[in-house]
Design a protein around this motif. Sequence first.
Motif, PDB file in Angstrom:
ATOM      1  N   ARG A 142      -3.999  -8.358   8.029  1.00 20.33           N
ATOM      2  CA  ARG A 142      -2.592  -8.555   8.392  1.00 20.33           C
ATOM      3  C   ARG A 142      -1.678  -7.685   7.536  1.00 20.33           C
ATOM      4  NH1 ARG A 142      -1.611 -14.797   7.973  1.00 20.33           N
ATOM      5  NH2 ARG A 142       0.533 -14.018   7.725  1.00 20.33           N
ATOM      6  N   LEU A 143      -1.958  -7.644   6.231  1.00 20.61           N
ATOM      7  CA  LEU A 143      -1.142  -6.812   5.348  1.00 20.61           C
ATOM      8  C   LEU A 143      -1.267  -5.339   5.727  1.00 20.61           C
ATOM      9  CD1 LEU A 143      -1.859  -8.594   1.958  1.00 20.61           C
ATOM     10  CD2 LEU A 143       0.368  -8.440   3.078  1.00 20.61           C
ATOM     11  N   ARG A 144      -2.475  -4.913   6.021  1.00 17.83           N
ATOM     12  CA  ARG A 144      -2.691  -3.517   6.426  1.00 17.83           C
ATOM     13  C   ARG A 144      -1.953  -3.205   7.735  1.00 17.83           C
ATOM     14  NH1 ARG A 144      -8.331  -2.681   8.804  1.00 17.83           N
ATOM     15  NH2 ARG A 144      -7.171  -3.851  10.399  1.00 17.83           N
ATOM     16  N   ASP A 145      -2.104  -4.109   8.698  1.00 19.83           N
ATOM     17  CA  ASP A 145      -1.496  -3.858  10.007  1.00 19.83           C
ATOM     18  C   ASP A 145       0.034  -3.894   9.946  1.00 19.83           C
ATOM     19  OD1 ASP A 145      -4.075  -3.701  10.904  1.00 19.83           O
ATOM     20  OD2 ASP A 145      -4.097  -5.682  11.858  1.00 19.83           O
ATOM     21  N   ALA A 146       0.579  -4.605   8.953  1.00 19.10           N
ATOM     22  CA  ALA A 146       2.036  -4.675   8.796  1.00 19.10           C
ATOM     23  C   ALA A 146       2.582  -3.519   7.958  1.00 19.10           C
ATOM     24  CB  ALA A 146       2.422  -6.002   8.151  1.00 19.10           C
ATOM     25  N   GLY A 147       1.700  -2.660   7.479  1.00 15.33           N
ATOM     26  CA  GLY A 147       2.148  -1.536   6.658  1.00 15.33           C
ATOM     27  C   GLY A 147       2.334  -1.882   5.201  1.00 15.33           C
ATOM     28  N   ALA A 148       1.889  -3.082   4.798  1.00 17.13           N
ATOM     29  CA  ALA A 148       2.018  -3.506   3.406  1.00 17.13           C
ATOM     30  C   ALA A 148       0.779  -3.171   2.593  1.00 17.13           C
ATOM     31  CB  ALA A 148       2.283  -5.011   3.336  1.00 17.13           C
ATOM     32  N   ALA A 149      -0.216  -2.565   3.222  1.00 14.79           N
ATOM     33  CA  ALA A 149      -1.449  -2.187   2.543  1.00 14.79           C
ATOM     34  C   ALA A 149      -1.941  -0.882   3.140  1.00 14.79           C
ATOM     35  CB  ALA A 149      -2.503  -3.281   2.695  1.00 14.79           C
ATOM     36  N   TYR A 150      -2.793  -0.184   2.388  1.00 16.17           N
ATOM     37  CA  TYR A 150      -3.290   1.113   2.829  1.00 16.17           C
ATOM     38  C   TYR A 150      -4.709   1.326   2.305  1.00 16.17           C
ATOM     39  CZ  TYR A 150      -1.881   2.490  -1.934  1.00 16.17           C
ATOM     40  OH  TYR A 150      -1.735   2.567  -3.295  1.00 16.17           O
ATOM     41  N   GLU A 151      -5.397   2.259   2.920  1.00 18.72           N
ATOM     42  CA  GLU A 151      -6.781   2.551   2.549  1.00 18.72           C
ATOM     43  C   GLU A 151      -6.834   3.759   1.637  1.00 18.72           C
ATOM     44  OE1 GLU A 151     -10.742   4.228   4.714  1.00 18.72           O
ATOM     45  OE2 GLU A 151      -9.762   2.519   5.707  1.00 18.72           O
ATOM     46  N   LEU A 152      -7.721   3.690   0.665  1.00 23.27           N
ATOM     47  CA  LEU A 152      -7.966   4.811  -0.237  1.00 23.27           C
ATOM     48  C   LEU A 152      -9.465   4.895  -0.487  1.00 23.27           C
ATOM     49  CD1 LEU A 152      -6.985   7.075  -2.119  1.00 23.27           C
ATOM     50  CD2 LEU A 152      -6.669   5.343  -3.910  1.00 23.27           C
TER      51      LEU A 152
END
Length: 409
Positions: A142-152
């Motif tokens: 949910r955080l990723r899909d909301a733009g509050a998280a990202y992949e590295l």
Amino acid sequence: MHAWPASEVPALPGQGRDLRIHDTATGDLVTLAPGPVARIYVCGITPYDATHMGHAATYNAFDLVQRVWLDTKRQVHYVQNVTDVDDPLLERALRDDVDWTALAEKETALFREDMTALRMLPPRHYIGAVEAIPGIVPLVERLRDAGAAYELEGDTYFSVEADSHFGGVSHLDAAAMRLLSAERGGDPDRPGKKNPLDPMLWMAAREGEPSWDGASLGRGRPGWHIECVAIALDHLGMGFDVQGGGSDLAFPHHEMGASHAQALTGEFPMAKAYVHAGMVGLDGEKMSKSKGNLVFVSALRREGVDPAAIRLALLAHHYRSDWEWTDQVLRDAVARLERWRAAVSRPDGPPAEAVVEEIREALANDLDSPAALDAVDRWAALQQESGGTDEGAPGVVSRAVDALMGVAL
């Protein structure tokens, strides 16, 4: 995961007072007036080197919170986690050449035994990080899909800039945060992060380390902060009354956890009060696993120390203060326990109503346990000097000490 058995909390005449307690987020004393059910989340152990005196001091503080609330005739919904997979646990297992799950189970069992011996009231929900993974993965997604998280590089990070309230728990500047992040499990110097302070939500599987199915995140394991957020939101919801732990958790753990929850829900705050216990030292240094200067509850018990004396040693220090464990601290506690038990062994004594109210007043005033001990000391001294004619007063004092401070006389 099961907790430990609850000791009976005696009923007292009258009713306790609402708790005034120091809130780290505001820097002030706040009066907590929960509804019929008070809600508290206290961060649990990473199960290795359990249970040292720093642990015991922290859980003693939040046991007092529960007891003050119970004395106001409220119910208490208490939740605690166990971080049963994390880098320090895996590192200790590797060092000692033992299976990490066996180490976690052994140390968690020892922690339960110590909490039972110390008469700490158990949580209603005692949840391990591993068993919480099915609830953690959707939150990270949910955080990723909301733009509050990202992949590295396969790992997923939370963006601290996603929460406008970030920094509102610890009130530290960026330099201090970066320093503490490096000391307390973060990786501020990792290249590619949007902000050096961004914490990991999901660590992609590493060779030789345990991992779980993370759905769209891939195999891996959860970060430290999201673990507690998932458990707290699942069992308590937003806006619960107290988030508790040692003072070393204010940043990054409670700061990051609050931001995770606030970004997920759009609500503020995660907890009405952030309450932190002081550190316990030995030989001039903070007692910690990394320094190896630990005094263990289980070791003291094996030496024949009465757990009630250990509890009194903890209660002799205000929960927010940093203090040092010494042999004299324990000797003083043993002597106090002997005096109190002698005083309540008689059938009558000085009137008890005043001392019960003094204990209540002291604990409702930011858990001032030293003042509560002083009140009982004065009653015990009167009993020794001249006794009294109030039949049953020793029993009332004994029940009050048990109900409000967890000490069985």
